[in-house]
Design an enzyme around this catalytic site. Structure first.
Site, short mmCIF file in Angstrom:
data_model
loop_
_atom_site.label_atom_id
_atom_site.label_comp_id
_atom_site.label_asym_id
_atom_site.label_seq_id
_atom_site.Cartn_x
_atom_site.Cartn_y
_atom_site.Cartn_z
CG ASP A 1 -36.88 11.18 36.32
OD1 ASP A 1 -37.97 10.89 36.87
OD2 ASP A 1 -36.15 12.09 36.72
CB SER A 2 -36.59 5.24 36.56
OG SER A 2 -35.38 5.59 37.21
N GLY A 3 -37.18 7.82 38.61
CA GLY A 3 -37.23 8.18 40.02
C GLY A 3 -36.06 7.66 40.82
CG ASP B 1 -33.14 16.23 31.59
OD1 ASP B 1 -33.22 16.59 32.78
OD2 ASP B 1 -32.49 15.23 31.23
CB CYS C 1 -36.67 40.28 25.30
SG CYS C 1 -35.28 39.65 26.27
CG HIS D 1 -34.53 35.81 28.70
ND1 HIS D 1 -34.49 36.45 27.48
CD2 HIS D 1 -33.24 35.50 29.02
CE1 HIS D 1 -33.23 36.55 27.08
NE2 HIS D 1 -32.44 35.98 28.00
#
Length: 371
Positions: A90-92, A265, A308, A334
């Protein structure tokens, strides 16, 4: 970058995203690796255990520490982190606003202070691309002007005009650099004001490699968020990937897939894991609760994840209570497996033209019981 749409089921889309370091099947969930790694996990966990092809790293954090030039000197993010899939950075801008506490917005960029040592920095559209070139990101995000919600109409209009201006400047700068392996995504802003979203799309050039819907999950209701996605997604180029930034819950993701979004995300699976909340197909469980002290069953029956297949709820309960670092790794493995499998199954359902029935069955079971 090459993006191929393979199937459309109502509005839900399945595709293939061909990047320099990996081929990514969409819809895709990107685990968040803020500092160049997913908290408590390493590249082997991501590649060999989870099979992740695309993860997110944070430009702001990598710029401040260890520094993008250090990463570049050591071979770029992929070699530095030993992750052989792809990185989106991402650009920050979001971190500059949320972490520094002392931000000055200018027409040509953002002045902010480091949350680490208080040093002063200036992000411009070109500067954030130069940082991401040094990181050798597969997908780079443009600098944008973020607005928390609710916000006055005047502030939203200011935000979209500035964001579109910065995006278009970024595109011009990127074209001059001739770096085909570093793909550039624009970000559409406008809060939950639908006319502002339309204006944002209209003002943003059409030559980007992909388009993100930004500025959501920042204070609005779920209904407002979904209405905004439903309005915005169809306005974006059909032949380019669509990325919903920072969202979210399993319900949010499946709803957004049904509205035509391809990429997601969120820190939720890993952050929740570290705080004792584990995802199952029957809802979330809190592993710290007393009933799990003697529970010899896995987190979820029939789950194929690393944790698991090997460990019981009782063991994870013990590790969490004992504050053992191993707990965070197993719980994160998990939860990320749950998210990655969910979008993989959603993709298969789209390919087989049964996405809406898949979504209905998934959510009915997911809401049936939480502990």
């Amino acid at each position: 970058m090459d993006f191929q749409l393979q199937a459309i089921d109502k509005h839900a889309r399945a595709g293939l995203l061909n990047l320099a370091h990996s081929q990514v099947a969409t819809p895709v969930f990107m685990p968040v690796g803020t500092q160049g790694c997913i908290k408590s996990l390493d590249a082997m966990d991501m590649q060999e255990i989870l099979g992740a092809k695309l993860i997110l790293a944070n430009t702001y954090h990598m710029y401040l520490r260890p520094g993008e030039k250090v990463v570049e000197q050591l071979g770029g993010l992929h070699r530095f982190a030993q992750f052989h899939g792809s990185f989106l950075t991402d650009s920050g801008g979001f971190q500059a606003f949320s972490l520094s506490g002392n931000v000055k917005l200018q027409e040509d960029g953002i002045v902010f202070k480091s949350h680490i040592d208080g040093s002063k920095h200036f992000f411009t559209p070109a500067k954030v691309l130069d940082i991401q070139y040094s990181l050798n990101s597969d997908i780079m995000m443009v600098l944008d002007d973020l607005v928390g919600l609710p916000a006055p109409l005047k502030r939203l209009e200011e935000s979209i005009k500035r964001s579109a201006k910065w995006a278009n400047l970024s595109l011009e700068y990127h074209k001059e650099k001739n770096r085909p392996n570093n793909n550039l995504f624009a970000i559409i802003q406008g809060g939950t004001h639908l006319k502002m979203r339309s204006l944002s799309v209209e003002l943003t050039h059409k030559g980007f490699d992909g388009y993100a819907i930004g500025g959501l999950a920042v204070g609005e209701s779920v209904d407002e968020m979904l209405e905004t996605i439903a309005h915005t997604a169809p306005l974006l180029p059909k032949d380019k990937p669509r990325y919903l930034m920072g969202v979210g819950t399993p319900e949010n993701i499946l709803d957004a897939i049904s509205l035509g979004v391809d990429m997601f995300d969120c820190v939720m699976p890993t952050r929740n894991a570290r705080n004792a909340t584990l995802f199952t197909h029957s809802g979330k469980i809190s592993i710290k609760n007393a009933p799990y002290k003697l529970d010899n069953t896995p987190i979820e029956e029939n789950c194929a994840c690393y944790a698991c297949k090997r460990y019981s709820k009782a063991y994870l309960h013990h590790l969490f209570r004992a504050k053992e670092l191993t707990y965070a790794r197993l719980a994160s493995l998990h939860n990320l497996h749950f998210y990655l499998e969910m979008v993989k199954n959603a993709r298969n359902a789209i390919l087989e033209k049964r996405f809406l029935s898949f979504k209905k069955e998934f959510l009915e079971k997911y809401h049936s019981c939480s502990h």
